[in-house]
Scaffold this motif. Structure first.
Motif, PDB file in Angstrom:
ATOM      1  N   GLU A   1       0.807  -1.228   0.000  1.00 17.19           N
ATOM      2  CA  GLU A   1       0.000   0.000   0.000  1.00 17.19           C
ATOM      3  C   GLU A   1       0.843   1.282   0.000  1.00 17.19           C
ATOM      4  OE1 GLU A   1      -2.732   0.539   3.295  1.00 17.19           O
ATOM      5  OE2 GLU A   1      -3.497   2.400   2.434  1.00 17.19           O
ATOM      6  N   GLU A   2       1.893   1.311   0.807  1.00 19.19           N
ATOM      7  CA  GLU A   2       2.581   2.597   1.018  1.00 19.19           C
ATOM      8  C   GLU A   2       3.763   2.808   0.075  1.00 19.19           C
ATOM      9  OE1 GLU A   2       0.745   4.309   2.769  1.00 19.19           O
ATOM     10  OE2 GLU A   2      -0.324   2.829   3.969  1.00 19.19           O
ATOM     11  N   GLU A   3       4.183   4.088  -0.057  1.00 16.88           N
ATOM     12  CA  GLU A   3       5.387   4.414  -0.836  1.00 16.88           C
ATOM     13  C   GLU A   3       6.208   5.427  -0.038  1.00 16.88           C
ATOM     14  OE1 GLU A   3       3.796   5.988  -4.488  1.00 16.88           O
ATOM     15  OE2 GLU A   3       3.362   7.908  -3.542  1.00 16.88           O
ATOM     16  N   ALA A   4       7.524   5.509  -0.373  1.00 15.25           N
ATOM     17  CA  ALA A   4       8.438   6.271   0.495  1.00 15.25           C
ATOM     18  C   ALA A   4       8.587   7.744   0.106  1.00 15.25           C
ATOM     19  CB  ALA A   4       9.792   5.586   0.514  1.00 15.25           C
ATOM     20  N   ALA A   5       7.930   8.185  -0.985  1.00 15.18           N
ATOM     21  CA  ALA A   5       8.142   9.550  -1.505  1.00 15.18           C
ATOM     22  C   ALA A   5       8.099  10.616  -0.402  1.00 15.18           C
ATOM     23  CB  ALA A   5       7.102   9.849  -2.578  1.00 15.18           C
ATOM     24  N   GLN A   6       7.083  10.556   0.456  1.00 11.71           N
ATOM     25  CA  GLN A   6       6.919  11.567   1.508  1.00 11.71           C
ATOM     26  C   GLN A   6       8.093  11.557   2.493  1.00 11.71           C
ATOM     27  OE1 GLN A   6       2.888  10.603   2.820  1.00 11.71           O
ATOM     28  NE2 GLN A   6       2.593  12.758   3.312  1.00 11.71           N
ATOM     29  N   LEU A   7       8.629  10.373   2.716  1.00 12.54           N
ATOM     30  CA  LEU A   7       9.710  10.235   3.705  1.00 12.54           C
ATOM     31  C   LEU A   7      11.027  10.797   3.179  1.00 12.54           C
ATOM     32  CD1 LEU A   7       9.007   6.581   4.902  1.00 12.54           C
ATOM     33  CD2 LEU A   7       7.903   8.708   5.579  1.00 12.54           C
ATOM     34  N   ARG A   8      11.150  10.810   1.855  1.00 12.21           N
ATOM     35  CA  ARG A   8      12.381  11.355   1.266  1.00 12.21           C
ATOM     36  C   ARG A   8      12.437  12.870   1.461  1.00 12.21           C
ATOM     37  NH1 ARG A   8      14.429   6.977  -1.575  1.00 12.21           N
ATOM     38  NH2 ARG A   8      12.799   5.548  -2.261  1.00 12.21           N
ATOM     39  N   GLU A   9      11.259  13.479   1.666  1.00 19.50           N
ATOM     40  CA  GLU A   9      11.222  14.935   1.858  1.00 19.50           C
ATOM     41  C   GLU A   9      11.091  15.329   3.321  1.00 19.50           C
ATOM     42  OE1 GLU A   9       8.013  15.928  -0.747  1.00 19.50           O
ATOM     43  OE2 GLU A   9       9.218  15.139  -2.406  1.00 19.50           O
ATOM     44  N   ASP A  10      11.001  14.361   4.175  1.00 17.39           N
ATOM     45  CA  ASP A  10      10.773  14.649   5.594  1.00 17.39           C
ATOM     46  C   ASP A  10      11.757  13.809   6.422  1.00 17.39           C
ATOM     47  OD1 ASP A  10       9.796  14.945   8.174  1.00 17.39           O
ATOM     48  OD2 ASP A  10       7.684  14.885   7.561  1.00 17.39           O
ATOM     49  N   THR A  11      12.971  14.350   6.622  1.00 19.64           N
ATOM     50  CA  THR A  11      14.016  13.581   7.305  1.00 19.64           C
ATOM     51  C   THR A  11      13.649  13.219   8.752  1.00 19.64           C
ATOM     52  OG1 THR A  11      15.527  14.761   5.882  1.00 19.64           O
ATOM     53  CG2 THR A  11      16.520  13.469   7.630  1.00 19.64           C
ATOM     54  N   PRO A  12      13.073  14.157   9.524  1.00 21.41           N
ATOM     55  CA  PRO A  12      12.720  13.751  10.884  1.00 21.41           C
ATOM     56  C   PRO A  12      11.749  12.559  10.916  1.00 21.41           C
ATOM     57  CG  PRO A  12      12.553  16.136  10.646  1.00 21.41           C
ATOM     58  CD  PRO A  12      12.806  15.590   9.281  1.00 21.41           C
ATOM     59  N   LEU A  13      10.773  12.571   9.974  1.00 20.18           N
ATOM     60  CA  LEU A  13       9.816  11.464   9.917  1.00 20.18           C
ATOM     61  C   LEU A  13      10.538  10.164   9.530  1.00 20.18           C
ATOM     62  CD1 LEU A  13       6.755  10.795  10.125  1.00 20.18           C
ATOM     63  CD2 LEU A  13       6.604  11.151   7.662  1.00 20.18           C
ATOM     64  N   ARG A  14      11.420  10.272   8.512  1.00 26.47           N
ATOM     65  CA  ARG A  14      12.201   9.109   8.080  1.00 26.47           C
ATOM     66  C   ARG A  14      12.996   8.549   9.258  1.00 26.47           C
ATOM     67  NH1 ARG A  14      17.891   9.465   5.069  1.00 26.47           N
ATOM     68  NH2 ARG A  14      18.322  10.038   7.231  1.00 26.47           N
ATOM     69  N   ASP A  15      13.653   9.426  10.030  1.00 23.30           N
ATOM     70  CA  ASP A  15      14.495   8.969  11.136  1.00 23.30           C
ATOM     71  C   ASP A  15      13.678   8.329  12.259  1.00 23.30           C
ATOM     72  OD1 ASP A  15      16.617   9.800   9.693  1.00 23.30           O
ATOM     73  OD2 ASP A  15      16.930  11.687  10.790  1.00 23.30           O
ATOM     74  N   GLN A  16      12.499   8.893  12.454  1.00 23.55           N
ATOM     75  CA  GLN A  16      11.609   8.334  13.480  1.00 23.55           C
ATOM     76  C   GLN A  16      11.249   6.875  13.127  1.00 23.55           C
ATOM     77  OE1 GLN A  16       8.122  10.848  13.705  1.00 23.55           O
ATOM     78  NE2 GLN A  16       7.509   9.982  15.676  1.00 23.55           N
ATOM     79  N   ILE A  17      10.967   6.665  11.839  1.00 26.27           N
ATOM     80  CA  ILE A  17      10.613   5.313  11.385  1.00 26.27           C
ATOM     81  C   ILE A  17      11.822   4.390  11.473  1.00 26.27           C
ATOM     82  CG2 ILE A  17       9.793   3.965   9.403  1.00 26.27           C
ATOM     83  CD1 ILE A  17       8.370   6.675   8.538  1.00 26.27           C
ATOM     84  N   TRP A  18      12.984   4.938  11.071  1.00 17.40           N
ATOM     85  CA  TRP A  18      14.202   4.127  11.093  1.00 17.40           C
ATOM     86  C   TRP A  18      14.536   3.658  12.510  1.00 17.40           C
ATOM     87  CZ3 TRP A  18      16.913   0.651   9.236  1.00 17.40           C
ATOM     88  CH2 TRP A  18      18.253   0.458   9.551  1.00 17.40           C
ATOM     89  N   GLU A  19      14.340   4.534  13.491  1.00 17.39           N
ATOM     90  CA  GLU A  19      14.588   4.162  14.895  1.00 17.39           C
ATOM     91  C   GLU A  19      13.738   2.951  15.280  1.00 17.39           C
ATOM     92  OE1 GLU A  19      16.810   5.090  17.181  1.00 17.39           O
ATOM     93  OE2 GLU A  19      17.637   6.253  15.501  1.00 17.39           O
ATOM     94  N   LEU A  20      12.491   2.992  14.842  1.00 16.50           N
ATOM     95  CA  LEU A  20      11.568   1.889  15.154  1.00 16.50           C
ATOM     96  C   LEU A  20      11.964   0.600  14.430  1.00 16.50           C
ATOM     97  CD1 LEU A  20       7.988   3.346  14.667  1.00 16.50           C
ATOM     98  CD2 LEU A  20       8.719   1.994  16.636  1.00 16.50           C
ATOM     99  N   VAL A  21      12.254   0.749  13.129  1.00 13.87           N
ATOM    100  CA  VAL A  21      12.531  -0.424  12.293  1.00 13.87           C
ATOM    101  C   VAL A  21      13.792  -1.142  12.772  1.00 13.87           C
ATOM    102  CG1 VAL A  21      13.269  -1.091   9.949  1.00 13.87           C
ATOM    103  CG2 VAL A  21      11.255   0.341  10.261  1.00 13.87           C
ATOM    104  N   LYS A  22      14.848  -0.366  13.068  1.00  8.73           N
ATOM    105  CA  LYS A  22      16.102  -1.041  13.414  1.00  8.73           C
ATOM    106  C   LYS A  22      16.053  -1.694  14.796  1.00  8.73           C
ATOM    107  CE  LYS A  22      18.850   2.817  15.190  1.00  8.73           C
ATOM    108  NZ  LYS A  22      19.807   3.850  14.851  1.00  8.73           N
ATOM    109  N   SER A  23      15.109  -1.280  15.618  1.00  4.64           N
ATOM    110  CA  SER A  23      15.059  -1.851  16.967  1.00  4.64           C
ATOM    111  C   SER A  23      13.905  -2.836  17.164  1.00  4.64           C
ATOM    112  CB  SER A  23      14.965  -0.716  17.987  1.00  4.64           C
ATOM    113  OG  SER A  23      13.810   0.064  17.708  1.00  4.64           O
ATOM    114  N   THR A  24      13.226  -3.209  16.078  1.00  2.00           N
ATOM    115  CA  THR A  24      12.138  -4.198  16.231  1.00  2.00           C
ATOM    116  C   THR A  24      12.595  -5.555  15.704  1.00  2.00           C
ATOM    117  OG1 THR A  24      10.490  -2.455  15.954  1.00  2.00           O
ATOM    118  CG2 THR A  24       9.714  -4.711  15.731  1.00  2.00           C
ATOM    119  N   LYS A  25      12.714  -6.490  16.629  1.00  4.46           N
ATOM    120  CA  LYS A  25      13.186  -7.839  16.263  1.00  4.46           C
ATOM    121  C   LYS A  25      12.317  -8.876  16.934  1.00  4.46           C
ATOM    122  CE  LYS A  25      18.157  -6.926  15.788  1.00  4.46           C
ATOM    123  NZ  LYS A  25      18.092  -5.470  15.682  1.00  4.46           N
TER     124      LYS A  25
END
Ligand SMILES: Nc1ncnc2c1ncn2[C@@H]1O[C@H](COP(=O)(O)O)[C@@H](OP(=O)(O)O)[C@H]1O
Ligand SMILES: [Mg+2]
Ligand SMILES: [Mg+2]
Ligand SMILES: [Mg+2]
Length: 418
Positions: free
Chosen positions: A134-158
């Motif tokens: 469903e989703e695409e990353a276009a918005q995240l490429r223009e919004d670094t704080p949002l991208r980083d917020q997601i990255w923090e979550l993704v890298k720490s979910t195992k």
């Protein structure tokens, strides 16, 4: 004497010619039967339902002896389990990082993060498969704080289970790799080959208001759904729990969280969403409806997603006396598949809206494998082979196979009066 011998010889001759003709007839019938079965699988509508369902049973028996899609199912369940860990973390946070998409619908950091985790698990195991997400990353490429917020979550979910985590390919390299992974869900879909479809959070509006939501994954092969997995973090684990829109006010996840799965021809199961590895699955089945007056039906919470007025009229005409249970997401499909509810009605609110394949693929298979029938409002099976949307269908009607025709008849009558 000679006359008798002659008679006996004549009798022998006629018996052996009888045997000969019987054999020919037998071989001929066998060929006709094989041809009938073969053709009925290609053009099912030409053949009565009984023949088609007998063939399906034949397929089930054959497949039961050599289960297919075992690895796909395991990877899909673990990927959904891991993604649901991420969405649960976001769910329990106050700020869910919500942004608006072009169509004004909401998307959260949970949607993006869950999609990244699922695609990376699929690519690690099935690198050449296509993905419709469903989703695409276009918005995240223009919004670094949002991208980083997601990255923090993704890298720490195992997952807690190290072997399971390894099976899913381990960690994503960095934030940019994560964006690329999110965009690998951009397949156009279609009727050829292996295509996965992902709804990282189905029912985002429900997720935001603390209602039901689902992490959804399906595998289609040549346009036909073969594997379906739904992670429903807010549904009761107990398959016998009554159908209710209420998820309870408890702050803990105790007693909640279920994964529904199905493989074509192998039935449907439910298991606790859990925390480590996969629990044993229990077979689930739709509840036979004996009295329409006792039946329950569910529909979307969102009046803009499904015409609740028309659904109400259909229910009334069917003799259903209970009010509908309004529930977000494909949790509706899971709920009727395990017999907590009976019927799911989704009537279009506009002529132009096309349902998305990720909103229905997993649920469609799970309900059908649990003994249900899923069609659009005209009684046609949902067609997942025409791209990212169900362009050939309008609305969704899911019900136990035994009463589905009756429901469609009433749907047609009510719509005919509109
Ligand atoms: N006008 C419309 N008609 C039907 N479905 C719609 C719609 N607008 C959005 N949707 C879909 O409805 C889904 C939610 O289903 P439900 O209403 O059963 O909870 C949404 O999924 P997302 O929440 O993943 O965006 C979205 O894709
Ligand atoms: Mg959405
Ligand atoms: Mg959705
Ligand atoms: Mg979604």
């Amino acid at each position: 004497m000679t006359v008798n011998k002659k008679k006996i010889r004549q009798q022998q001759k006629s018996t052996s010619s009888h045997i000969f003709y019987s054999k020919i007839l037998f071989v001929f019938s066998l060929i006709v039967l094989i041809l009938a079965i073969f053709t009925s699988r290609i053009i099912p509508s030409f053949f009565p339902r009984t023949i088609v369902s007998a063939t399906s049973r034949l397929t089930i028996t054959t497949m039961a002896s050599s289960p297919q899609y075992t690895k796909e199912l395991e990877v899909a369940q673990l990927a959904v389990q891991r993604a649901a860990r991420l969405t649960k973390r976001v769910f329990h946070e106050k700020a869910k990082g919500t942004v608006s998409k072009d169509d004004k619908s909401p998307v959260t950091i949970g949607d993006f993060g869950a999609q990244a985790l699922i695609i990376s698990a699929l690519k690690a195991n099935f690198p050449s498969d296509e993905i419709v997400a469903e989703e695409e990353a276009a918005q995240l490429r223009e919004d670094t704080p949002l991208r980083d917020q997601i990255w923090e979550l993704v890298k720490s979910t195992k997952l807690d289970d190290e072997a399971a985590e390894q099976l899913l390919g381990g960690a994503i390299k960095d934030a940019d790799a994560m964006l690329e992974i999110i965009d690998q869900g951009n397949s156009k879909g279609g009727a050829k080959g292996r295509i996965w479809t992902i709804d990282p959070i189905d029912g985002t509006k429900g997720f935001l208001r603390g209602g039901q939501y689902a992490v959804c994954l399906g595998l289609m092969v040549d346009g036909d759904v073969k594997v379906g997995v739904l992670g429903c973090p807010n549904l009761p684990v107990d398959d016998a729990a009554p159908l209710t829109a209420d998820i309870g006010t408890k702050a803990t996840d105790e007693g909640r969280g279920v994964i529904f799965s199905a493989v074509q021809g192998q039935g449907a199961t439910s298991r606790p969403l859990g925390t480590a590895g996969l629990a044993e699955g229990k077979p689930i089945a739709m509840k036979p409806i004996t009295e329409m007056s006792n039946a329950s039906f569910c529909e979307s919470v969102e009046a803009g997603h499904s015409d609740q007025g028309v659904a109400g009229q259909i229910a009334k005409k069917l003799g259903i006396t209970r009010p509908s249970v309004r529930m977000d997401s494909q949790a509706k499909y899971g709920s009727i598949a395990r017999g907590a509810g009976d019927i799911y009605l989704r009537l279009p609110t506009s002529k132009s809206y096309q349902e998305k394949i990720w909103d229905h693929a997993a649920g469609d298979l799970i309900v059908r494998e649990a003994g249900g029938q899923v069609t659009d409002m005209n009684g046609n099976r949902l067609d997942f082979s025409v791209g990212r949307t169900l362009a050939e269908n309008k609305g969704v009607i899911a019900a136990p196979a035994a009463v589905h025709d009756q429901v469609i008849k009433v749907v047609q009558e009510v719509l005919g009066q509109q």
